[in-house]
Motif scaffolding. Structure first.
Motif, PDB file in Angstrom:
ATOM      1  N   ARG A  29       1.108  -1.500   0.177  1.00  0.00           N
ATOM      2  CA  ARG A  29       0.170  -0.260   0.441  1.00  0.00           C
ATOM      3  C   ARG A  29       0.335   1.106  -0.331  1.00  0.00           C
ATOM      4  NH1 ARG A  29      -4.110   0.700   5.208  1.00  0.00           N
ATOM      5  NH2 ARG A  29      -2.214   2.049   5.805  1.00  0.00           N
ATOM      6  N   LEU A  55       2.416   2.219  -3.090  1.00  0.00           N
ATOM      7  CA  LEU A  55       1.262   2.277  -4.278  1.00  0.00           C
ATOM      8  C   LEU A  55       0.558   2.959  -4.210  1.00  0.00           C
ATOM      9  CD1 LEU A  55       0.042  -1.588  -5.042  1.00  0.00           C
ATOM     10  CD2 LEU A  55       0.365  -0.550  -6.144  1.00  0.00           C
ATOM     11  N   GLN A  56       0.714   3.746  -3.138  1.00  0.00           N
ATOM     12  CA  GLN A  56      -0.174   5.255  -2.681  1.00  0.00           C
ATOM     13  C   GLN A  56       1.019   6.604  -3.036  1.00  0.00           C
ATOM     14  OE1 GLN A  56      -2.600   4.626   0.845  1.00  0.00           O
ATOM     15  NE2 GLN A  56      -4.191   3.960  -0.581  1.00  0.00           N
ATOM     16  N   ALA A 112      -3.774  12.195  -3.174  1.00  0.00           N
ATOM     17  CA  ALA A 112      -3.944  12.306  -1.807  1.00  0.00           C
ATOM     18  C   ALA A 112      -4.787  11.168  -1.820  1.00  0.00           C
ATOM     19  CB  ALA A 112      -5.634  13.103  -2.046  1.00  0.00           C
ATOM     20  N   GLU A 151      -5.706   9.226   2.460  1.00  0.00           N
ATOM     21  CA  GLU A 151      -6.333   9.208   4.168  1.00  0.00           C
ATOM     22  C   GLU A 151      -6.867   8.599   4.797  1.00  0.00           C
ATOM     23  OE1 GLU A 151      -7.621  13.255   4.860  1.00  0.00           O
ATOM     24  OE2 GLU A 151      -9.459  12.317   6.313  1.00  0.00           O
ATOM     25  N   ASN A 152      -6.563   7.298   5.897  1.00  0.00           N
ATOM     26  CA  ASN A 152      -6.460   6.181   6.640  1.00  0.00           C
ATOM     27  C   ASN A 152      -6.432   5.083   5.374  1.00  0.00           C
ATOM     28  OD1 ASN A 152      -7.556   7.837   8.479  1.00  0.00           O
ATOM     29  ND2 ASN A 152      -9.430   8.393   7.958  1.00  0.00           N
ATOM     30  N   GLY A 153      -6.007   5.542   5.287  1.00  0.00           N
ATOM     31  CA  GLY A 153      -5.423   3.969   3.877  1.00  0.00           C
ATOM     32  C   GLY A 153      -6.126   3.981   2.414  1.00  0.00           C
ATOM     33  N   LEU A 154      -7.468   5.382   2.594  1.00  0.00           N
ATOM     34  CA  LEU A 154      -8.270   5.566   1.135  1.00  0.00           C
ATOM     35  C   LEU A 154      -7.407   5.944   0.786  1.00  0.00           C
ATOM     36  CD1 LEU A 154     -10.862   5.885   3.739  1.00  0.00           C
ATOM     37  CD2 LEU A 154     -11.067   3.462   2.275  1.00  0.00           C
ATOM     38  N   PHE A 155      -7.691   5.598  -0.949  1.00  0.00           N
ATOM     39  CA  PHE A 155      -7.635   6.767  -1.989  1.00  0.00           C
ATOM     40  C   PHE A 155      -8.649   7.498  -2.179  1.00  0.00           C
ATOM     41  CE2 PHE A 155      -5.823   2.878  -3.610  1.00  0.00           C
ATOM     42  CZ  PHE A 155      -4.652   3.027  -4.479  1.00  0.00           C
ATOM     43  N   LEU A 156      -8.405   9.212  -1.682  1.00  0.00           N
ATOM     44  CA  LEU A 156      -9.264  10.147  -2.101  1.00  0.00           C
ATOM     45  C   LEU A 156      -9.016  10.857  -3.677  1.00  0.00           C
ATOM     46  CD1 LEU A 156      -8.681  12.967   0.840  1.00  0.00           C
ATOM     47  CD2 LEU A 156     -10.212  10.929   0.808  1.00  0.00           C
ATOM     48  N   VAL A 157     -10.355  10.568  -4.180  1.00  0.00           N
ATOM     49  CA  VAL A 157     -11.108  11.503  -5.130  1.00  0.00           C
ATOM     50  C   VAL A 157     -12.227  12.650  -5.086  1.00  0.00           C
ATOM     51  CG1 VAL A 157     -10.469   9.051  -6.293  1.00  0.00           C
ATOM     52  CG2 VAL A 157     -13.077   9.177  -5.765  1.00  0.00           C
ATOM     53  N   PRO A 158     -12.106  12.934  -6.521  1.00  0.00           N
ATOM     54  CA  PRO A 158     -13.027  14.473  -6.079  1.00  0.00           C
ATOM     55  C   PRO A 158     -14.752  13.065  -6.036  1.00  0.00           C
ATOM     56  CG  PRO A 158     -12.040  14.123  -8.137  1.00  0.00           C
ATOM     57  CD  PRO A 158     -11.529  13.225  -7.621  1.00  0.00           C
ATOM     58  N   ARG A 159     -15.300  14.602  -5.180  1.00  0.00           N
ATOM     59  CA  ARG A 159     -16.928  13.552  -4.748  1.00  0.00           C
ATOM     60  C   ARG A 159     -17.679  13.124  -6.252  1.00  0.00           C
ATOM     61  NH1 ARG A 159     -19.519  16.122   0.378  1.00  0.00           N
ATOM     62  NH2 ARG A 159     -20.745  13.671   0.875  1.00  0.00           N
ATOM     63  N   PRO A 196      -7.870  -0.900   4.968  1.00  0.00           N
ATOM     64  CA  PRO A 196      -8.166  -0.478   3.353  1.00  0.00           C
ATOM     65  C   PRO A 196      -6.868  -0.332   2.676  1.00  0.00           C
ATOM     66  CG  PRO A 196      -9.146   1.394   4.784  1.00  0.00           C
ATOM     67  CD  PRO A 196      -8.551   0.462   6.019  1.00  0.00           C
ATOM     68  N   ASN A 197      -6.781  -1.138   1.061  1.00  0.00           N
ATOM     69  CA  ASN A 197      -6.120  -0.908  -0.009  1.00  0.00           C
ATOM     70  C   ASN A 197      -4.997  -1.561   0.814  1.00  0.00           C
ATOM     71  OD1 ASN A 197      -7.472   0.529  -1.879  1.00  0.00           O
ATOM     72  ND2 ASN A 197      -7.680   2.295  -0.103  1.00  0.00           N
ATOM     73  N   LEU A 216      -5.285  -2.703  -8.785  1.00  0.00           N
ATOM     74  CA  LEU A 216      -5.122  -0.982  -9.068  1.00  0.00           C
ATOM     75  C   LEU A 216      -5.008  -0.702 -10.694  1.00  0.00           C
ATOM     76  CD1 LEU A 216      -4.986  -0.656  -6.247  1.00  0.00           C
ATOM     77  CD2 LEU A 216      -3.346   1.170  -6.840  1.00  0.00           C
ATOM     78  N   GLY A 254     -14.357  17.220   1.394  1.00  0.00           N
ATOM     79  CA  GLY A 254     -15.267  17.635   0.575  1.00  0.00           C
ATOM     80  C   GLY A 254     -15.021  16.355  -0.709  1.00  0.00           C
ATOM     81  N   MET A 255     -14.487  15.270  -0.159  1.00  0.00           N
ATOM     82  CA  MET A 255     -13.564  14.128  -1.782  1.00  0.00           C
ATOM     83  C   MET A 255     -14.539  12.576  -0.970  1.00  0.00           C
ATOM     84  SD  MET A 255     -10.593  15.460  -2.207  1.00  0.00           S
ATOM     85  CE  MET A 255      -9.880  14.891  -3.391  1.00  0.00           C
ATOM     86  N   THR A 256     -13.964  11.527  -1.738  1.00  0.00           N
ATOM     87  CA  THR A 256     -14.799  10.782  -1.867  1.00  0.00           C
ATOM     88  C   THR A 256     -13.199   9.329  -1.345  1.00  0.00           C
ATOM     89  OG1 THR A 256     -16.162  10.404  -3.160  1.00  0.00           O
ATOM     90  CG2 THR A 256     -16.520   8.565  -2.553  1.00  0.00           C
ATOM     91  N   GLY A 257     -13.468   9.110  -0.692  1.00  0.00           N
ATOM     92  CA  GLY A 257     -12.756   7.902  -0.034  1.00  0.00           C
ATOM     93  C   GLY A 257     -12.748   6.992  -0.678  1.00  0.00           C
ATOM     94  N   ILE A 258     -11.712   5.921  -1.125  1.00  0.00           N
ATOM     95  CA  ILE A 258     -11.761   4.964  -2.149  1.00  0.00           C
ATOM     96  C   ILE A 258     -11.236   3.694  -1.542  1.00  0.00           C
ATOM     97  CG2 ILE A 258     -11.645   3.476  -4.667  1.00  0.00           C
ATOM     98  CD1 ILE A 258     -13.489   5.346  -4.972  1.00  0.00           C
TER      99      ILE A 258
END
Lengths: 95, 484
Positions: A73, A76-77, A82, A84-92, B33-34, B42, B138-142
């Motif tokens: 991880r 790869l990240q 972006a 956070e907390n292990g998550l990929f952040l993408v536009p809403r 996660p991930n 990926l 304002g973002m989405t977590g994946i």
């Protein structure tokens, strides 16, 4: 089969491609030309020809169900814009 | 007007493989996660899929279990759409040449009738990742741990006419895939997800009405509620002079409200084409026969055996055969004690009660089938009564041990010696003057009912150990002698 301007705009949207206003006529022409070529191919009689799923005359090799990947991880990240907390952040994606 | 409902289902079943369909990443649930998302999952440039043999084997198992044609050649295609939890920009799935062709599943209805639901096909595909819409600035977590988990999507014909039938089918399918061991069946974790296609038409007509699809129902109850709500809505729209729009709907099980997805959310044109990264999958008869030979005993087979061999009722046989572990457990108990009905009563009664009470599964039952069978054997041979057996069972549950060890250690052996029982009966009669007088005063044909009191007293005095059959006989004889 000739494409309309609106077809090109729709295709661009589905492919998430941003094309400039002045590029639309060019794409409309070249994509229509490709379809004309397909029309030419369609004229061939293919009654006894089996549809081809792949150009290689080979079948899929199978892999044993054994875990071979480890947690990468961090690496790869490191290229993600972006996280956070292990998550990929993408536009809403929803309202 | 009278309306008829027409229901078809699409079911996504997560296959219980150790790794993903196209990569060697683990599919274990609940990881950080991930941490189970590799470069392949990926969709990093230059990566290529390699197909998991076990996913193919499980799909073929399912196909054989529903008596379907197996696709000896199947082809993966790309279904193109953009969503951030689908990193490749397409889902690898099957369309024109799926691995499982036409088949069928028979369901039992409440009135005892059997109904056949035809399966149109089932295909292999990959699951997407998860989008977390909580507010990350304002973002989405994946989380892509789930991306690439193998699924089979099962598509039925529109053969169901009521919510009840749809739920009966869903339960049957759940029981089938868990018995096959190809899915863990955990609906709360999304291992089995149902999409429901519903339409209505005037009763007696053949043309199908316009259908809507309600997606991602993950419990039988929500499924039933969603169907009933949607049928009600459609009838109301049509009777009010409106028209049904073909649309995708979402049902919220907590608020009991359904809504249509915005048309933008579903405006997709998937542009399928054969996936150039994967070659056609070709299997031969030898492969199919080897898979067939490995199939476990299926619910329908268990059920037939239970009815035929142990004389169980249709209902009991259905319940006991609904999952493989329970069926095998029951079968072993029944063999051990030689009495199917007694075994059925205990497995569905005492055992189920304690499992339920301790919120545990039969797989993890502290009492083995061998232990329970041994206990029931002691009821059969009159060593202990059914009531004492419950005590032994609880002791077994807590501390283990065989029935014989517990009966011996606790001195629970049933008293069948008539001399000993006579002694207790005499004592009870001597200290129950009032009841004896009532017994004597009663009409002879009413006396049988009055034995209950004396039975209770004798059983109590013997600490439950007296053999009830022997007690009844002796009591009756002694009391009736007083009446002459």
């Amino acid at each position: 089969m000739a494409l309309e301007r609106s077809d090109v705009e729709k295709i661009a949207h589905l492919a998430r491609l941003q094309i400039r206003e002045d590029e639309v006529p060019g794409y409309t022409q070249t994509l229509s030309d490709i379809l004309a070529l397909v029309d030419q191919l369609q004229a061939t009689d293919t009654t006894d020809v089996e549809p081809m799923a792949h150009p290689l005359d080979a079948v899929q090799r199978l892999r044993a169900d054994v875990v071979s990947e480890t947690n990468q991880r961090e690496q790869l990240q490191s290229v993600a814009p972006a996280v956070e907390n292990g998550l990929f952040l993408v536009p809403r994606v929803i309202e | 007007m009278e309306w008829e409902t027409v229901i078809g289902l699409e079911i996504h079943v997560q296959l219980a493989t150790k790794t993903k369909i196209f990569s060697g990443s683990s599919t274990a649930f609940g990881a950080e996660p991930n941490t189970q998302a590799s470069a392949v999952d990926l969709a990093l440039p230059g990566t290529l899929p390699v197909f998991n043999e076990n996913a193919l084997r499980m799909a073929v198992m399912f196909g054989l279990a529903i008596d379907a044609e197996i696709g000896k050649r199947s082809v993966f295609e790309r279904k193109n759409y953009f969503y951030p939890d689908l990193p490749k920009g397409y889902q690898t799935t099957q369309l024109a040449e799926p691995v499982v062709g036409r088949g069928h599943v028979d369901i039992e209805l409440a009135d005892g009738r059997t109904q056949r639901v035809r399966i149109h096909h089932a295909h292999l595909e990959e699951d997407a990742g998860k989008s977390l819409h909580e507010d990350f600035h304002g973002m989405t977590g994946i989380d892509l741990n789930r991306a690439g988990t193998p699924l089979i999507e099962i598509v039925t014909e529109p053969d169901m006419r009521t919510a009840e039938q749809a739920v009966a089918f869903a339960r049957k399918l759940h029981s089938l895939v868990t018995s096959l061991g190809i899915c863990d069946g955990n609906m709360a974790e999304g291992s089995l997800r149902f999409d429901v296609n519903v339409s209505v038409r005037p009763k007696g007509t053949e043309t199908l009405g316009t259908r809507t699809e309600t997606k991602n129902l993950n419990s039988f109850r929500f499924m039933e509620e969603a169907i009933e709500l949607e049928v009600e809505r459609q009838i109301e729209v049509i009777e009010g002079g409106g028209e049904i729009r073909q649309e995708t709907r979402l049902y919220n099980g907590d608020t009991k409200v359904a809504r249509a997805m915005r048309s933008k959310e579903e405006a997709n044109d998937y542009r399928y084409f054969p996936c150039p990264d994967l070659l056609p999958i070709v299997i031969d008869d030898a492969y199919i026969e080897a898979v067939r030979a490995s199939l476990p005993i299926l619910p329908a087979q268990w059920k037939a055996t239970f009815i035929e061999q142990y004389g169980l009722s249709d209902y009991d046989a259905s319940v006991l055969s609904s999952n493989n572990v329970q069926a095998a457990y029951f079968d072993q108990v029944a063999r051990r004690c030689g009495d199917g009905k007694l075994a059925a009563n205990w497995v569905m009664g005492e055992l189920a009660r304690l499992l339920n009470q301790h919120d545990t599964d039969i797989k993890a039952s502290p009492v083995s089938a061998e232990q329970l069978g041994g206990l029931l054997e002691r009821i059969k041979d009159d060593t202990i009564s059914g009531n004492i057996a419950k005590k032994v069972f609880e002791a077994m549950w807590l501390d283990g041990g065989t029935a014989d060890e517990i009966i011996e250690a606790k001195g629970l052996k049933q008293v069948t010696d008539s001399g000993a029982i006579e002694g207790i009966v005499d004592q009870v009669i001597a200290s129950s003057d009032k009841q004896v007088e009532q017994y004597k005063a009663a009409e002879p044909d009413k006396r049988g009912k009055m034995l209950g009191f004396f039975m209770g007293q004798v059983m109590k005095a013997s600490g439950g150990k007296a053999n009830p059959g022997a007690v009844t006989g002796i009591l009756k004889q002694k009391l009736d002698a007083l009446c002459d």
